[in-house]
Design an enzyme around this catalytic site. Structure first.
Site, PDB file in Angstrom:
ATOM      1  N   HIS A  84      66.711  43.162  14.035  1.00 19.32           N
ATOM      2  CA  HIS A  84      65.851  42.111  15.065  1.00 19.32           C
ATOM      3  C   HIS A  84      66.760  40.916  15.004  1.00 19.32           C
ATOM      4  CE1 HIS A  84      62.791  39.332  16.351  1.00 19.32           C
ATOM      5  NE2 HIS A  84      62.174  40.556  16.763  1.00 19.32           N
ATOM      6  N   GLY A 165      65.257  18.236   8.413  1.00 23.50           N
ATOM      7  CA  GLY A 165      66.339  18.728   7.393  1.00 23.50           C
ATOM      8  C   GLY A 165      67.695  19.232   7.595  1.00 23.50           C
ATOM      9  N   PHE A 169      76.185  22.772   6.819  1.00 18.85           N
ATOM     10  CA  PHE A 169      76.117  24.045   6.146  1.00 18.85           C
ATOM     11  C   PHE A 169      76.337  23.975   4.757  1.00 18.85           C
ATOM     12  CE2 PHE A 169      76.710  28.548   5.404  1.00 18.85           C
ATOM     13  CZ  PHE A 169      75.774  29.106   6.033  1.00 18.85           C
ATOM     14  N   VAL A 173      71.405  26.179   2.448  1.00 16.61           N
ATOM     15  CA  VAL A 173      71.163  26.674   3.863  1.00 16.61           C
ATOM     16  C   VAL A 173      71.871  28.285   3.853  1.00 16.61           C
ATOM     17  CG1 VAL A 173      71.601  26.258   6.302  1.00 16.61           C
ATOM     18  CG2 VAL A 173      71.275  24.222   4.658  1.00 16.61           C
ATOM     19  N   GLY A 177      69.050  30.119   5.188  1.00 12.49           N
ATOM     20  CA  GLY A 177      69.004  30.098   6.889  1.00 12.49           C
ATOM     21  C   GLY A 177      68.074  28.932   7.197  1.00 12.49           C
TER      22      GLY A 177
END
Length: 568
Positions: A84, A165, A169, A173, A177
Site C-alpha cells: 500500500h 513541522g 530530512f 524524519v 516519515g
C-alpha cells in the site's frame, strides 16, 4: 438539551504483521476515557493496519495523538515495505463527524492535531481533504506523492514542505516519515440484496444510480462504441445519486446478486434516498430489492432519518420513541433480510454509550418497580429532585401520547402532520427530562464527594470549601433546569386538551397535573440547595426565578384543567 458530540478517527499505521507492535499502539487508544475502540484490521500484504475508534472530539484527539506518538516510537520507516502507498509510521489520520459536530469543525480539530503532533512529537504533518490549507492538498495523493522515498527531496522544496513541522530530512524524519492529517465525511458501505443471481443485471442497476454512471455509446446502444470528448476521454452518462460509488456482484454465501455501494456524503444522499432509488432502478429492470446489508457501523442519525422518512410516507407521526423509529427503518429497508440487525451492535452512538456506562446502571434504565424500590431505600438519593424530573417526563409523555393518538385518528388524516409536530416536540422534552433524572442524582453525589475531601491543612480546607460551594451551586441549577423543562410540557398538554382527540382529553389533564407537580417539586429543591450558598445575591436570584416559574405553573394547570373539565 445539547446533542452529544461524537467523531470517528480511522488512522492507518504502517505495520500489519507484528501484532505486538499493533497492540501497543491500540493500547494508547484504549487508555483514554471517553473513547471506544471499534475495530483493528491488520493487513499482511499491505503491512498496514486500519484502526477505528470513536468518542467525544476532545477524547478522540487525545487518543489519536497518543497512538500516533507511540507508533512513531515503535515503527521505523527505513525498514518498512508493503503493497500500500505510505509515507509515515502513521500514514493517514482522518477525523470524521458522526453526530453533533460539523465537517468544518472536524477540519479545525485536524489542523490543531497536526500542529500538536509536529510541535510535541516532532512528526511533520500535511493537512488534507477538508483540513487542507492548499486546494491541491485536498487530494491525499498530492500530499503523498512519491511516498516515503520522496521525502528527502520534498522536504528540501518549500512549496512541497509539510504544513506543520517542516524541516530538512533528518534522522527523526527518516524514522517517522510524515503523516497526513485530515477531515472527511462519514462513509457508509451498504449492499442492496436483489432477487436475482445475475451480476449483469446488478451491474446495470449500479450504473443507473451511481454518480459516475456509465459510458455513453454511439447510437445510444449498449453495444455501441464509447463516445469520446475532444481530449479523447470517455463521455459518461451520470447516474441519479450524487456522492455514491457502486458496482454489482454475486455473493456465493447468500446465493444472490447485490448492488454494492459506498456512500461518501450522507448529507447529499441519505441512506433512505439511495434505497428508494435502487428499488426504482431495479424495478425498471424487472428486479426487486429484497433487503439491505450495512457493512460495518452506522451513525444513529442515518437510521432515525430513514425511519422518519418512511413514517412520513405513511402519514404517520414521527414523534414516537427512538426505538420504534429504528424498527421502522430496519423493516422498511430490510436490514434484517440476511441476518438479524441489532442496533446496539451496529449504531456508533449505542456502542459508545454502552462502553461509557460499563457496569454502572442509570436510574432511567431501571424498571418502574426497581425505580420505586431504589427511591424508597434509606440512601438520600434519588430524592425529590430526581422524582420531579421523572414526573415532568411523564407529563410530557402523556401530552405526546395524545398527539400520537390524534395523528392517527380516523377522519383526521389531513391533520397528521400537525399532531406529528407536537409529538416530535414532546419526544425532545421527554429525552431532556429523562437526562435530568440522572443528572439530579449526580449533582447530589458531587456534593457528597466535596464533603469527603480532606481538611487537614488550610489549603485543603479552602479547596474543600470551594468545591462544596461549586457542587451546591450545580445542585441548585439542575432542579431549576428541571423546572424550565417541565414547564414546557404545559404547552403540549394545553394544545392537546384544546385540539387533540376528545377521547383522550383526560390524559392531557393528567399530564398538566404531573407537569405542575414536577415544577413545584423541583422548586423545593432549588430553595433547599440555595440555602447553603454563601453568595446570597446569587442564591436569591435563583430562588426568585424558581418562585416565578412555580406561580406560572399553578396558573397553567388551572387553565388546562378548566379546558379539560369543559369537555368531560
Amino acid at each position: 438539551m445539547s446533542k452529544q458530540r461524537i467523531i470517528e478517527c480511522v488512522p492507518n499505521f504502517s505495520e500489519g504483521r507484528n501484532m505486538e507492535v499493533i497492540k501497543q499502539i491500540t493500547n494508547e487508544v484504549e487508555k483514554v476515557k471517553g473513547v471506544k475502540l471499534l475495530d483493528v484490521d491488520p493487513g499482511e500484504a499491505t503491512n498496514r493496519t486500519v484502526v477505528t475508534f470513536v468518542g467525544s472530539p476532545e477524547a478522540v484527539c487525545e487518543a489519536a495523538f497518543c497512538a500516533v506518538k507511540r507508533a512513531a516510537q515503535l515503527i521505523d520507516m527505513r525498514q518498512h515495505h508493503g503493497a500500500h502507498p505510505r509515507m509515515g509510521a502513521t500514514d493517514v489520520l482522518p477525523l470524521i463527524p458522526v453526530s453533533g459536530i460539523t465537517l468544518e469543525e472536524c477540519a479545525e480539530l485536524a489542523r490543531q492535531l497536526a500542529k500538536r503532533l509536529a510541535d510535541e512529537a516532532q512528526i511533520p504533518c500535511y493537512c488534507y481533504e477538508a483540513a487542507a490549507f492548499k486546494p491541491e492538498r485536498k487530494n491525499l495523493a498530492v500530499c503523498r506523492a512519491g511516498e516515503y522515498e520522496a521525502l528527502p527531496e520534498k522536504l528540501a522544496v518549500p512549496e512541497k514542505a509539510p504544513d506543520f513541522g517542516a524541516r530538512p530530512f533528518d534522522e527523526g524524519v527518516a524514522r517517522t516519515g510524515c503523516t497526513a492529517v485530515g477531515a472527511r465525511d462519514f462513509l457508509i458501505a451498504v449492499n442492496y440484496n436483489l432477487n436475482t443471481t445475475s451480476t449483469r443485471r446488478a451491474n446495470a442497476i449500479a450504473f443507473d444510480v451511481r454518480e459516475k454512471g456509465r459510458p455513453m455509446r454511439e447510437g445510444g446502444l449498449l453495444t455501441g462504441k464509447p463516445l469520446k470528448d475532444a481530449d479523447g476521454k470517455t463521455i459518461m452518462q451520470p447516474g441519479t445519486l450524487k456522492a455514491t460509488k457502486a458496482i454489482g456482484w454475486f455473493i456465493d454465501e447468500y446465493g444472490i446478486a447485490q448492488v454494492s455501494m459506498n456512500m461518501t456524503n450522507l448529507n447529499v444522499t441519505p441512506l433512505h434516498v439511495a434505497f428508494d432509488e435502487v428499488c426504482r432502478a431495479a424495478a425498471a429492470r424487472g428486479v426487486r430489492v429484497t433487503g439491505t446489508e450495512i457493512v460495518g457501523l452506522v451513525p444513529k442519525k442515518t437510521l432515525i432519518d430513514a425511519g422518519k422518512y418512511f413514517l412520513e410516507k405513511q402519514q404517520r407521526s414521527t414523534g414516537i420513541p427512538e426505538e420504534d423509529i429504528l424498527k421502522i427503518a430496519i423493516k422498511s429497508m430490510g436490514l434484517d433480510d440476511l441476518k438479524p440487525f441489532n442496533p446496539r451492535e451496529k449504531v456508533i452512538e449505542y456502542l459508545l454509550e454502552d462502553a461509557e456506562k460499563g457496569n454502572a446502571q442509570k436510574l432511567v434504565d431501571l424498571t418502574v418497580k426497581g425505580f420505586a424500590d431504589e427511591t424508597s431505600r434509606e440512601s438520600p438519593a434519588p430524592g425529590g429532585g430526581t422524582i420531579s424530573a421523572y414526573m415532568g417526563a411523564l407529563g410530557a409523555a402523556l401530552g405526546t401520547m395524545v398527539a400520537n393518538l390524534s395523528s392517527h385518528k380516523r377522519g383526521w388524516d389531513d391533520r397528521w402532520a400537525e399532531f406529528s409536530a407536537w409529538a416530535d416536540k414532546g419526544q425532545g422534552l421527554i429525552t431532556e427530562l429523562l437526562h435530568l433524572v440522572d443528572e439530579d442524582t449526580e449533582a447530589f453525589n458531587e456534593i457528597m464527594s466535596a464533603f469527603g475531601m480532606p481538611k487537614t491543612t488550610d489549603e485543603e480546607k479552602a479547596a474543600r470549601s470551594a468545591a462544596i460551594q461549586a457542587a451546591t451551586l450545580y445542585a441548585t441549577q439542575v432542579p431549576l433546569k428541571t423546572m424550565k423543562a417541565s414547564f414546557r410540557a404545559f404547552e403540549i398538554c394545553k394544545a392537546m386538551a384544546e385540539e387533540g382527540n376528545p377521547a383522550s382529553v383526560s390524559d392531557a389533564g393528567v399530564g398538566a397535573l404531573a407537569a405542575r407537580a414536577a415544577v413545584l417539586g423541583a422548586c423545593l429543591n432549588v430553595k433547599i440547595n440555595a440555602s447553603s450558598l454563601k453568595d446570597r445575591e446569587q442564591a436569591e436570584a435563583l430562588i426568585a426565578e424558581a418562585n416565578d416559574l412555580a406561580a406560572r405553573a399553578n396558573e397553567e394547570e388551572k387553565t388546562i384543567l378548566a379546558i379539560v373539565e369543559s369537555k368531560l
